[in-house]
Design a protein around this motif. Structure first.
Motif, PDB file in Angstrom:
ATOM      1  N   ARG A  10     -20.722  42.555 -31.275  1.00 18.69           N
ATOM      2  CA  ARG A  10     -20.424  41.634 -30.163  1.00 18.69           C
ATOM      3  C   ARG A  10     -20.841  40.213 -30.525  1.00 18.69           C
ATOM      4  O   ARG A  10     -21.984  39.972 -30.916  1.00 18.69           O
ATOM      5  CB  ARG A  10     -21.164  42.080 -28.897  1.00 18.69           C
ATOM      6  N   VAL A  22     -25.661  40.195 -27.407  1.00 25.41           N
ATOM      7  CA  VAL A  22     -24.746  39.915 -28.517  1.00 25.41           C
ATOM      8  C   VAL A  22     -25.592  39.765 -29.779  1.00 25.41           C
ATOM      9  O   VAL A  22     -26.791  39.452 -29.705  1.00 25.41           O
ATOM     10  CB  VAL A  22     -23.925  38.624 -28.268  1.00 25.41           C
ATOM     11  N   GLU A  57     -15.828  42.108 -30.992  1.00 27.04           N
ATOM     12  CA  GLU A  57     -15.756  41.954 -29.537  1.00 27.04           C
ATOM     13  C   GLU A  57     -16.288  40.569 -29.168  1.00 27.04           C
ATOM     14  O   GLU A  57     -17.489  40.313 -29.271  1.00 27.04           O
ATOM     15  CB  GLU A  57     -16.579  43.034 -28.832  1.00 27.04           C
TER      16      GLU A  57
END
Length: 268
Positions: free
Chosen positions: A149, A193, A174
């Motif tokens: 992420r 993240v 992502e």
């Protein structure tokens, strides 16, 4: 009946007083610049975005952009007032068109798309995108983030750049968009993240405030430049903004402000 007459009389008096109240419908400076509020240059920005604009310990909004627009206000012989508003309303031109502010100063990159709805000043800052990660977990390329992420700030050129790179390179990353810089930095700090992208000076400022927690792992030279913006067609104010920037660069004021808020100015 007496109560009804009294109520009517009171309503008339209130209406008369309201009618006499002077509404601030703006004003014009000696140089012919029309402002939405007399004696005030109203600036739209989006907080926080240090070192360009953020609140200090006293709650006052300060920063690189603030200091430069103060120069414009001084040139116009007025004072600057700052309105904190979502970035979408700034970059779309909606806030300027609706009369919420006279000028927009929000660490905003000049793009062809934004030029359609805003009139930009001459560039006042060369920007570079940077990839930040927790210290000790640095990566050098986007390819190393496949299957993970990556955070970006929504509505920014950083978001546009990353999404374009991910699509063109067909990377299975992502990309998570956050509403503002604070939310993005919080996501990185709390491991929501594994990395995040934003402008280099923004990460440098965050690292100074949070030593040892985050590192700039890679940079992306996208050729971006920041500009201040005014409502389409507001040539009089745009001229004064450009003149203030030019004067600051020629007399050394710009370099002093740069050193205070950004750091050592790169060699030309």
């Amino acid at each position: 009946m007496r109560l009804m007459k009294l109520a009517v009389a009171t309503t008339v008096v209130i209406a008369a007083v309201a009618g006499c109240a002077k509404e601030d419908t703006g004003g014009t400076t000696e140089s012919g610049v029309a402002l939405i509020k007399a004696g005030t240059l109203t600036t739209c920005t989006h907080l926080p975005y240090a070192p360009f604009q953020s609140k200090d310990d006293s709650g006052k909004v300060v920063g690189f952009d603030v200091a430069l627009i103060d120069l414009v206000a001084t040139k116009l012989q007025v004072t600057q007032a700052i309105v904190d508003t979502p970035f979408e309303g700034i970059k779309s031109g909606a806030d300027l068109n609706s009369g919420k502010c006279d000028v927009a100063a929000a660490g905003m990159t000049i793009t062809d798309e934004r030029k359609k709805v805003l009139d930009f000043s001459d560039p006042y800052f060369d920007a570079t995108q940077a990839l930040a990660t927790p210290t000790g977990k640095e990566v050098k390329t986007l390819e190393e983030l496949v299957g993970r992420r990556l955070g970006v700030q929504g509505g920014t050129t950083g978001e546009d750049y990353i999404k374009t790179q991910v699509k063109e390179k067909n990377l299975k990353i992502e990309v998570v968009s956050y509403k503002d810089l604070a939310a993005l930095q919080q996501a990185l700090a709390t491991n929501q993240v594994v990395a995040a992208v934003n402008d280099l000076p923004v990460w440098n400022e965050y690292i100074k405030a949070n030593p040892g927690k985050v590192a700039v792992a890679a940079g992306f030279d996208t050729g971006e430049q920041y500009g201040f913006a005014v409502k389409k067609g507001n040539a009089a104010l745009l001229k004064e903004v450009n003149a203030a920037i030019a004067a600051a660069k020629s007399d050394g004021t710009y370099d002093k402000i740069y050193a205070e808020w950004i750091g050592e100015k790169p060699a030309a």
